[in-house]
Design a protein around this motif. Structure first.
Motif, PDB file in Angstrom:
ATOM      1  N   GLU A 194     -32.374  43.283 -12.073  1.00  0.00           N
ATOM      2  CA  GLU A 194     -31.530  44.478 -12.128  1.00  0.00           C
ATOM      3  C   GLU A 194     -30.218  44.242 -11.388  1.00  0.00           C
ATOM      4  O   GLU A 194     -29.163  44.725 -11.792  1.00  0.00           O
ATOM      5  CB  GLU A 194     -32.280  45.672 -11.520  1.00  0.00           C
ATOM      6  N   ALA A 195     -30.274  43.477 -10.298  1.00  0.00           N
ATOM      7  CA  ALA A 195     -29.063  43.140  -9.550  1.00  0.00           C
ATOM      8  C   ALA A 195     -28.046  42.436 -10.436  1.00  0.00           C
ATOM      9  O   ALA A 195     -26.847  42.730 -10.400  1.00  0.00           O
ATOM     10  CB  ALA A 195     -29.426  42.267  -8.350  1.00  0.00           C
ATOM     11  N   VAL A 196     -28.532  41.507 -11.252  1.00  0.00           N
ATOM     12  CA  VAL A 196     -27.650  40.771 -12.148  1.00  0.00           C
ATOM     13  C   VAL A 196     -26.997  41.702 -13.161  1.00  0.00           C
ATOM     14  O   VAL A 196     -25.781  41.631 -13.410  1.00  0.00           O
ATOM     15  CB  VAL A 196     -28.434  39.651 -12.859  1.00  0.00           C
ATOM     16  N   LYS A 197     -27.791  42.606 -13.741  1.00  0.00           N
ATOM     17  CA  LYS A 197     -27.229  43.560 -14.715  1.00  0.00           C
ATOM     18  C   LYS A 197     -26.135  44.412 -14.078  1.00  0.00           C
ATOM     19  O   LYS A 197     -25.080  44.645 -14.677  1.00  0.00           O
ATOM     20  CB  LYS A 197     -28.334  44.466 -15.253  1.00  0.00           C
ATOM     21  N   LEU A 198     -26.384  44.889 -12.881  1.00  0.00           N
ATOM     22  CA  LEU A 198     -25.410  45.735 -12.198  1.00  0.00           C
ATOM     23  C   LEU A 198     -24.151  44.946 -11.849  1.00  0.00           C
ATOM     24  O   LEU A 198     -23.026  45.443 -12.006  1.00  0.00           O
ATOM     25  CB  LEU A 198     -26.035  46.334 -10.934  1.00  0.00           C
ATOM     26  N   ALA A 199     -24.328  43.732 -11.364  1.00  0.00           N
ATOM     27  CA  ALA A 199     -23.172  42.910 -11.003  1.00  0.00           C
ATOM     28  C   ALA A 199     -22.287  42.632 -12.209  1.00  0.00           C
ATOM     29  O   ALA A 199     -21.056  42.665 -12.127  1.00  0.00           O
ATOM     30  CB  ALA A 199     -23.647  41.596 -10.374  1.00  0.00           C
ATOM     31  N   HIS A 232     -34.024  51.161  -9.168  1.00  0.00           N
ATOM     32  CA  HIS A 232     -33.318  51.324 -10.430  1.00  0.00           C
ATOM     33  C   HIS A 232     -34.087  52.277 -11.361  1.00  0.00           C
ATOM     34  O   HIS A 232     -35.257  52.594 -11.126  1.00  0.00           O
ATOM     35  CB  HIS A 232     -33.128  49.968 -11.118  1.00  0.00           C
ATOM     36  N   TYR A 233     -33.405  52.707 -12.402  1.00  0.00           N
ATOM     37  CA  TYR A 233     -34.018  53.567 -13.411  1.00  0.00           C
ATOM     38  C   TYR A 233     -34.450  52.715 -14.601  1.00  0.00           C
ATOM     39  O   TYR A 233     -33.797  51.720 -14.934  1.00  0.00           O
ATOM     40  CB  TYR A 233     -33.028  54.650 -13.848  1.00  0.00           C
ATOM     41  N   PRO A 234     -35.535  53.093 -15.275  1.00  0.00           N
ATOM     42  CA  PRO A 234     -36.058  52.228 -16.337  1.00  0.00           C
ATOM     43  C   PRO A 234     -35.210  52.190 -17.594  1.00  0.00           C
ATOM     44  O   PRO A 234     -35.279  51.219 -18.362  1.00  0.00           O
ATOM     45  CB  PRO A 234     -37.430  52.845 -16.628  1.00  0.00           C
ATOM     46  N   ASP A 235     -34.396  53.221 -17.808  1.00  0.00           N
ATOM     47  CA  ASP A 235     -33.707  53.341 -19.101  1.00  0.00           C
ATOM     48  C   ASP A 235     -32.191  53.282 -19.006  1.00  0.00           C
ATOM     49  O   ASP A 235     -31.506  53.425 -20.012  1.00  0.00           O
ATOM     50  CB  ASP A 235     -34.119  54.659 -19.769  1.00  0.00           C
ATOM     51  N   TYR A 276     -27.106  43.805  -2.591  1.00  0.00           N
ATOM     52  CA  TYR A 276     -28.020  44.686  -3.336  1.00  0.00           C
ATOM     53  C   TYR A 276     -29.480  44.408  -2.980  1.00  0.00           C
ATOM     54  O   TYR A 276     -29.910  43.266  -2.848  1.00  0.00           O
ATOM     55  CB  TYR A 276     -27.816  44.495  -4.839  1.00  0.00           C
ATOM     56  N   ASP A 277     -30.232  45.484  -2.876  1.00  0.00           N
ATOM     57  CA  ASP A 277     -31.674  45.460  -2.611  1.00  0.00           C
ATOM     58  C   ASP A 277     -32.415  44.909  -3.832  1.00  0.00           C
ATOM     59  O   ASP A 277     -32.634  45.605  -4.809  1.00  0.00           O
ATOM     60  CB  ASP A 277     -32.130  46.889  -2.286  1.00  0.00           C
ATOM     61  N   ALA A 278     -32.786  43.637  -3.727  1.00  0.00           N
ATOM     62  CA  ALA A 278     -33.554  43.003  -4.805  1.00  0.00           C
ATOM     63  C   ALA A 278     -34.879  42.520  -4.224  1.00  0.00           C
ATOM     64  O   ALA A 278     -35.200  41.331  -4.239  1.00  0.00           O
ATOM     65  CB  ALA A 278     -32.762  41.863  -5.425  1.00  0.00           C
ATOM     66  N   THR A 279     -35.655  43.462  -3.718  1.00  0.00           N
ATOM     67  CA  THR A 279     -36.900  43.134  -3.029  1.00  0.00           C
ATOM     68  C   THR A 279     -37.883  42.405  -3.942  1.00  0.00           C
ATOM     69  O   THR A 279     -38.564  41.475  -3.514  1.00  0.00           O
ATOM     70  CB  THR A 279     -37.554  44.427  -2.492  1.00  0.00           C
ATOM     71  N   TYR A 280     -37.962  42.825  -5.198  1.00  0.00           N
ATOM     72  CA  TYR A 280     -39.001  42.321  -6.098  1.00  0.00           C
ATOM     73  C   TYR A 280     -38.415  41.511  -7.252  1.00  0.00           C
ATOM     74  O   TYR A 280     -37.206  41.507  -7.499  1.00  0.00           O
ATOM     75  CB  TYR A 280     -39.798  43.495  -6.674  1.00  0.00           C
ATOM     76  N   THR A 281     -39.295  40.873  -7.966  1.00  0.00           N
ATOM     77  CA  THR A 281     -38.980  40.353  -9.286  1.00  0.00           C
ATOM     78  C   THR A 281     -39.420  41.402 -10.307  1.00  0.00           C
ATOM     79  O   THR A 281     -40.228  42.287  -9.999  1.00  0.00           O
ATOM     80  CB  THR A 281     -39.731  39.042  -9.561  1.00  0.00           C
ATOM     81  N   ASP A 282     -38.932  41.282 -11.532  1.00  0.00           N
ATOM     82  CA  ASP A 282     -39.398  42.189 -12.590  1.00  0.00           C
ATOM     83  C   ASP A 282     -40.910  42.083 -12.775  1.00  0.00           C
ATOM     84  O   ASP A 282     -41.596  43.077 -13.023  1.00  0.00           O
ATOM     85  CB  ASP A 282     -38.690  41.874 -13.915  1.00  0.00           C
ATOM     86  N   ASP A 311     -27.910  52.629 -12.823  1.00  0.00           N
ATOM     87  CA  ASP A 311     -27.676  53.715 -11.874  1.00  0.00           C
ATOM     88  C   ASP A 311     -26.168  53.919 -11.692  1.00  0.00           C
ATOM     89  O   ASP A 311     -25.459  53.036 -11.187  1.00  0.00           O
ATOM     90  CB  ASP A 311     -28.334  53.364 -10.535  1.00  0.00           C
ATOM     91  N   GLU A 312     -25.684  55.096 -12.086  1.00  0.00           N
ATOM     92  CA  GLU A 312     -24.247  55.374 -12.010  1.00  0.00           C
ATOM     93  C   GLU A 312     -23.735  55.353 -10.577  1.00  0.00           C
ATOM     94  O   GLU A 312     -22.596  54.951 -10.319  1.00  0.00           O
ATOM     95  CB  GLU A 312     -23.943  56.723 -12.668  1.00  0.00           C
ATOM     96  N   ASN A 313     -24.550  55.789  -9.627  1.00  0.00           N
ATOM     97  CA  ASN A 313     -24.110  55.783  -8.233  1.00  0.00           C
ATOM     98  C   ASN A 313     -23.939  54.363  -7.709  1.00  0.00           C
ATOM     99  O   ASN A 313     -22.988  54.063  -6.979  1.00  0.00           O
ATOM    100  CB  ASN A 313     -25.101  56.552  -7.359  1.00  0.00           C
ATOM    101  N   VAL A 314     -24.852  53.477  -8.087  1.00  0.00           N
ATOM    102  CA  VAL A 314     -24.717  52.078  -7.684  1.00  0.00           C
ATOM    103  C   VAL A 314     -23.482  51.462  -8.327  1.00  0.00           C
ATOM    104  O   VAL A 314     -22.734  50.710  -7.680  1.00  0.00           O
ATOM    105  CB  VAL A 314     -25.980  51.283  -8.039  1.00  0.00           C
ATOM    106  N   LEU A 315     -23.233  51.771  -9.580  1.00  0.00           N
ATOM    107  CA  LEU A 315     -22.042  51.248 -10.252  1.00  0.00           C
ATOM    108  C   LEU A 315     -20.768  51.731  -9.568  1.00  0.00           C
ATOM    109  O   LEU A 315     -19.805  50.962  -9.431  1.00  0.00           O
ATOM    110  CB  LEU A 315     -22.038  51.662 -11.724  1.00  0.00           C
TER     111      LEU A 315
END
Length: 283
Positions: free
Chosen positions: A229-234, A182-185, A203-209, A188-192
């Motif tokens: 980030e997965a939650v925000k995108l969903a 993901h991007y910090p700011d 979605y690739d959620a390998t890590y925690t924040d 991601d439009e392509n993911v959306l």
């Protein structure tokens, strides 16, 4: 009995990222690397050929002869290491249509799968596979039509390039979005685009924040994302079900249980990808 022609389902054969990690601490979620099968309108679509592909191959031995479509997101090792052990590809009478965008260096998917089976890496070459292997080099954002099924690819933010896939059939959508950072700011439009209004969003959620942004041992630039980030995108893409995928090999079953509870608190229709799990979109 459900007819496969009327079915849209998603089956998880490998859900782990980076390296296979079998063991007593990964029994429930599984230790095999990425392989996701979609049974759509009588067709079989397979996404990535990690070590989970070997397990799928064993399952398919009772269903031959068969024809299937295999889509690679990219060819980092954890996404291709199951291919040399995919037994149905060795059996005459089976047909596999194999797709992937060209690598950044211009190599085709056939070249890359061939290279991993050359000496000294592997004892037998790709050419020993007796199945009918048909290779297709995708352009970025090229649309593949398999009868009434539409498969779109969109590039992702990952070292060396990766793509996500969006599969559409009869008004239902499954999005397979792995190996992306993901991007910090911004989102991601392509993911959306891939995830918009999807029934299932993987979605690739390998890590925690906390892991990703850790000051001393962070993962910025490693090419993967977080469950937060997965939650925000969903939420932004209005998806029906979020699937947390590409689990870090260091995350054991107990750790993933905790992630699942936290993610579901913020996005109730969240599930943690598990080997053997199946999701039914239709009927």
């Amino acid at each position: 009995m459900l007819c496969m022609q009327d079915q849209f389902s998603v089956h998880f054969w490998g859900v782990r990222g980076s390296i296979a990690c079998p063991g007593i601490e990964t029994v429930r979620y599984g230790g095999n690397t990425p392989c996701v099968e979609m049974r759509v309108g009588g067709q079989r679509l397979i996404f990535d050929g990690g070590t989970g592909l070997r397990v799928l191959g064993q399952n398919l031995l009772s269903q031959m002869p068969l024809e299937a479509y295999l889509f690679f997101t990219h060819t980092h090792w954890d996404h291709i290491q199951g291919f040399p052990f995919f037994v149905p590809a060795f059996v005459p009478g089976n047909c596999f249509h194999i797709y992937s965008p060209l690598a950044i260096n211009g190599s085709t998917i056939e070249q890359r799968l061939n290279d991993q089976m050359l000496h000294p890496n592997f004892p037998v070459p790709l050419q020993i596979m007796g199945g009918d292997l048909k290779f297709y080099d995708l352009a970025l954002e090229e649309v593949v039509q398999i009868g009434p099924i539409t498969v779109e690819n969109i590039p992702l933010n990952h070292p060396g390039r990766s793509v996500g896939y969006r599969v559409s059939w009869q008004g239902h959508v499954a999005a397979y979005v792995t190996d992306t950072e993901h991007y910090p700011d911004r989102l991601d439009e392509n993911v959306l685009r891939l995830a918009q209004d999807a029934d299932v969003f993987i979605y690739d959620a390998t890590y925690t924040d906390e892991e990703y942004y850790n000051a001393s041992n962070g993962k910025v630039g490693w090419g993967h994302s977080t469950w937060q980030e997965a939650v925000k995108l969903a939420q932004a893409a209005n998806v029906q079900k979020l699937v947390i995928f590409h689990h870090d090999p260091l995350h054991n079953d107990a750790f993933l249980d905790q992630v699942g509870v936290q993610a579901a608190t913020l996005f109730p229709n969240t599930v943690m990808a598990q080997e053997g799990m199946a999701l039914q979109l239709l009927p």
